[in-house]
Motif scaffolding. Structure first.
Motif, PDB file in Angstrom:
ATOM      1  N   GLN B  98       0.872  -1.183   0.000  1.00  0.00           N
ATOM      2  CA  GLN B  98       0.000   0.000   0.000  1.00  0.00           C
ATOM      3  C   GLN B  98       0.905   1.227   0.000  1.00  0.00           C
ATOM      4  O   GLN B  98       1.402   1.618  -1.051  1.00  0.00           O
ATOM      5  CB  GLN B  98      -0.975  -0.019   1.164  1.00  0.00           C
ATOM      6  CG  GLN B  98      -2.021   1.088   1.005  1.00  0.00           C
ATOM      7  CD  GLN B  98      -3.288   0.840   1.770  1.00  0.00           C
ATOM      8  OE1 GLN B  98      -3.791  -0.276   1.813  1.00  0.00           O
ATOM      9  NE2 GLN B  98      -3.806   1.906   2.375  1.00  0.00           N
ATOM     10  N   CYS B  99       1.232   1.823   1.161  1.00  0.00           N
ATOM     11  CA  CYS B  99       2.139   2.982   1.087  1.00  0.00           C
ATOM     12  C   CYS B  99       3.569   2.560   0.789  1.00  0.00           C
ATOM     13  O   CYS B  99       4.358   3.318   0.240  1.00  0.00           O
ATOM     14  CB  CYS B  99       2.087   3.799   2.375  1.00  0.00           C
ATOM     15  SG  CYS B  99       3.113   3.131   3.703  1.00  0.00           S
ATOM     16  N   GLY B 100       3.941   1.345   1.210  1.00  0.00           N
ATOM     17  CA  GLY B 100       5.255   0.799   0.874  1.00  0.00           C
ATOM     18  C   GLY B 100       6.328   0.987   1.923  1.00  0.00           C
ATOM     19  O   GLY B 100       7.397   0.373   1.838  1.00  0.00           O
ATOM     20  N   TYR B 101       6.058   1.820   2.929  1.00  0.00           N
ATOM     21  CA  TYR B 101       7.144   2.170   3.851  1.00  0.00           C
ATOM     22  C   TYR B 101       7.734   0.959   4.570  1.00  0.00           C
ATOM     23  O   TYR B 101       8.935   0.863   4.740  1.00  0.00           O
ATOM     24  CB  TYR B 101       6.676   3.208   4.883  1.00  0.00           C
ATOM     25  CG  TYR B 101       7.847   3.891   5.528  1.00  0.00           C
ATOM     26  CD1 TYR B 101       8.513   4.935   4.888  1.00  0.00           C
ATOM     27  CD2 TYR B 101       8.342   3.453   6.760  1.00  0.00           C
ATOM     28  CE1 TYR B 101       9.621   5.537   5.447  1.00  0.00           C
ATOM     29  CE2 TYR B 101       9.451   4.050   7.325  1.00  0.00           C
ATOM     30  CZ  TYR B 101      10.086   5.091   6.670  1.00  0.00           C
ATOM     31  OH  TYR B 101      11.185   5.684   7.218  1.00  0.00           O
ATOM     32  N   CYS B 102       6.879   0.012   4.973  1.00  0.00           N
ATOM     33  CA  CYS B 102       7.368  -1.151   5.741  1.00  0.00           C
ATOM     34  C   CYS B 102       7.901  -2.254   4.849  1.00  0.00           C
ATOM     35  O   CYS B 102       8.445  -3.250   5.337  1.00  0.00           O
ATOM     36  CB  CYS B 102       6.231  -1.726   6.578  1.00  0.00           C
ATOM     37  SG  CYS B 102       4.968  -2.550   5.556  1.00  0.00           S
ATOM     38  N   GLN B 103       7.692  -2.131   3.523  1.00  0.00           N
ATOM     39  CA  GLN B 103       7.799  -3.316   2.670  1.00  0.00           C
ATOM     40  C   GLN B 103       9.219  -3.813   2.423  1.00  0.00           C
ATOM     41  O   GLN B 103       9.417  -5.002   2.190  1.00  0.00           O
ATOM     42  CB  GLN B 103       7.073  -3.087   1.337  1.00  0.00           C
ATOM     43  CG  GLN B 103       5.563  -2.874   1.498  1.00  0.00           C
ATOM     44  CD  GLN B 103       4.816  -4.096   2.024  1.00  0.00           C
ATOM     45  OE1 GLN B 103       5.303  -5.217   1.898  1.00  0.00           O
ATOM     46  NE2 GLN B 103       3.633  -3.893   2.605  1.00  0.00           N
ATOM     47  N   CYS B 134       2.970  -3.258   9.879  1.00  0.00           N
ATOM     48  CA  CYS B 134       2.525  -2.537   8.685  1.00  0.00           C
ATOM     49  C   CYS B 134       1.335  -1.682   9.074  1.00  0.00           C
ATOM     50  O   CYS B 134       0.266  -2.205   9.380  1.00  0.00           O
ATOM     51  CB  CYS B 134       2.132  -3.525   7.579  1.00  0.00           C
ATOM     52  SG  CYS B 134       1.380  -2.699   6.150  1.00  0.00           S
ATOM     53  N   ARG B 135       1.525  -0.375   9.067  1.00  0.00           N
ATOM     54  CA  ARG B 135       0.435   0.509   9.481  1.00  0.00           C
ATOM     55  C   ARG B 135      -0.700   0.496   8.466  1.00  0.00           C
ATOM     56  O   ARG B 135      -1.814   0.884   8.765  1.00  0.00           O
ATOM     57  CB  ARG B 135       0.947   1.957   9.694  1.00  0.00           C
ATOM     58  CG  ARG B 135       1.913   2.135  10.832  1.00  0.00           C
ATOM     59  CD  ARG B 135       1.421   1.553  12.145  1.00  0.00           C
ATOM     60  NE  ARG B 135       0.152   2.079  12.589  1.00  0.00           N
ATOM     61  CZ  ARG B 135      -0.010   3.043  13.486  1.00  0.00           C
ATOM     62  NH1 ARG B 135       1.044   3.594  14.052  1.00  0.00           N
ATOM     63  NH2 ARG B 135      -1.212   3.453  13.844  1.00  0.00           N
ATOM     64  N   CYS B 136      -0.416   0.072   7.243  1.00  0.00           N
ATOM     65  CA  CYS B 136      -1.478   0.000   6.241  1.00  0.00           C
ATOM     66  C   CYS B 136      -2.243  -1.318   6.324  1.00  0.00           C
ATOM     67  O   CYS B 136      -3.210  -1.515   5.590  1.00  0.00           O
ATOM     68  CB  CYS B 136      -0.900   0.162   4.840  1.00  0.00           C
ATOM     69  SG  CYS B 136      -0.037   1.723   4.594  1.00  0.00           S
ATOM     70  N   THR B 138      -1.307  -4.589   5.557  1.00  0.00           N
ATOM     71  CA  THR B 138      -1.225  -5.472   4.379  1.00  0.00           C
ATOM     72  C   THR B 138      -0.948  -6.936   4.760  1.00  0.00           C
ATOM     73  O   THR B 138      -0.537  -7.731   3.906  1.00  0.00           O
ATOM     74  CB  THR B 138      -0.110  -4.990   3.421  1.00  0.00           C
ATOM     75  OG1 THR B 138       1.150  -5.032   4.120  1.00  0.00           O
ATOM     76  CG2 THR B 138      -0.350  -3.572   2.935  1.00  0.00           C
TER      77      THR B 138
HETATM   78  S1  FES Z   1       2.419  -0.769   3.309  1.00  0.00           S
HETATM   79 FE1  FES Z   1       2.216   1.040   4.458  1.00  0.00          FE
HETATM   80  S2  FES Z   1       3.155   0.567   6.319  1.00  0.00           S
HETATM   81 FE2  FES Z   1       3.110  -1.316   5.304  1.00  0.00          FE
END
Ligand code: FES
Ligand code: FES
Lengths: 221, 154
Positions: B98-103, B134-136, B138
């Protein structure tokens, strides 16, 4: 209490022993017993010296050992469940850390994922080689994370079916591993303050372990 | 300050840093390898995961002085890693991000899991990936992507 050798000597001394052969035998027995009785204590190099500690002295030594084993630096990794504990309040380890099949975590979340071969004081993560949980057979807590009483911990530690087959000498060795020694050099928390250490010194702990094992590892009732 | 020789993704790099500097800072600030992310800085989220001597490691809590001679693998090397390549492709085909930050941290942990456990169960996935937040949210897609990767890796 007398050991069987001591009982035999008492009988011989109390009897009418006159024959030179018997006197010679008695001398040999006395020398053997003297060396056995003197087999009790060890000096720094592990050489046997001095008399064997009494049961009472052994029990006193055990209480010292227990004061260390029940300290958070030790007992936090002798848990009764699938996770280690942290800090002096012994809360469940954060970050979803789990025991894993060998007490070293699981594939992608191992103890070594954070714990390195020495303390990381700049980041507050403790470390020493071979950081791991004790096996469940060596749990010193109940299912509610309450520390087991001294007698129960003692029974566990002396039960070779639970302690990895360790005899007295091997227990002394275990207490000399880097992992056990770490409890007295646990480094800094991530707020920069020092972690607490067990209530007696490492040297006192090792001396107590030697005394207890030489007293034949007595356990309180 | 001290000078350290680090082997990062097969290349030897020299950095001069305070011995207590976390490896994550060295990667991002000194070596400008920003694929590895800073999430929490206290080993709580997994965003900074790299492989250190083959062990998935939270680079935010490992002082550079403790790296010693262990090779470092980061997300930047995953495209050339046989398992990493498959995982990244599946991450795309399953639309995990999703946002990608944790990926990048999620992928580094997933690769470590699959290398040691080629056919992970749900429990294996939950336990191994439980430290990667993962805050989003996923998580469901991550679990599916790990299973698909395992199938593709045979
Ligand atoms: S994809 Fe957004 S924090 Fe994991
Ligand atoms: S940034 Fe390292 S675990 Fe969160």
């Amino acid at each position: 209490m007398m050991c069987s050798y001591e009982r035999k000597i008492g009988f011989a001394l109390g009897g009418q022993i006159v024959s030179p052969v018997k006197v010679g035998l008695l001398t040999i027995i006395l020398i053997s017993v003297a060396s056995l009785v003197g087999a009790g204590a060890r000096n720094q190099e592990g050489t046997r010296t001095g008399p064997r500690p009494s049961r009472a002295e052994g029990l006193a030594a055990w209480q010292q050992i227990y004061s260390v084993m029940s300290h958070p630096r030790c007992i936090n990794c002798h848990t009764a469940d699938g996770y280690p504990q942290q800090t002096d309040d012994r809360h469940r380890h954060l970050f979803n850390v789990v025991r894993g099949p060998e007490g070293k975590g699981v594939a992608a979340l191992q103890c070594a994922t954070c714990h390195q071969s020495s303390n990381a004081d700049s980041t507050g993560v403790p470390g020493v080689p071979d950081w791991h949980l004790a096996p469940l057979s060596m749990r010193w807590q109940d299912a509610n994370d309450k520390v087991l009483p001294s007698s129960a911990v003692c029974r566990t530690v002396t039960d070779r079916t639970k302690n990895g087959g360790l005899d007295g000498a091997a227990l002394v060795k275990h207490h000399q591993t880097e992992l056990v020694k770490w409890a007295w050099q646990p480094g800094l928390r991530n707020d920069g303050t020092a972690r607490s250490i067990p209530p007696i010194s490492y040297e006192q702990f090792i001396a107590a372990t030697r005394n207890w094992t030489q007293a034949r590892m007595p356990c309180p009732q | 300050m001290e000078t350290f020789k680090l082997t990062v993704n097969g290349q030897v790099k020299e950095v001069t840093a305070d011995p207590g500097t976390p490896l994550l800072w060295v990667l991002r600030e000194d070596l400008k390898m920003t694929g590895t992310k800073y999430g929490c800085g206290i080993a709580a989220c997994g965003a900074c995961t790299v492989h250190l001597g083959g062990v998935p490691t939270r680079s935010c809590v490992v002082p550079v002085a403790l790296v010693r001679n262990r090779p470092i693998l980061t997300i930047e090397a995953m495209a050339d890693d046989p398992v990493g390549r498959v995982v990244q492709d599946v991450w795309v085909s399953e639309d995990v991000v999703q946002c990608g930050y944790c990926q990048s941290g999620q992928i580094m942990s997933a690769v470590a899991l699959l290398k040691s456990t080629p056919k992970p169960t749900d429990k294996d996935i939950e336990e191994s990936m439980g430290g990667n937040l993962c805050r989003c949210g996923t998580y469901v897609r991550i679990r599916q992507a790990i299973k698909t990767s395992a199938r593709q890796l045979g």
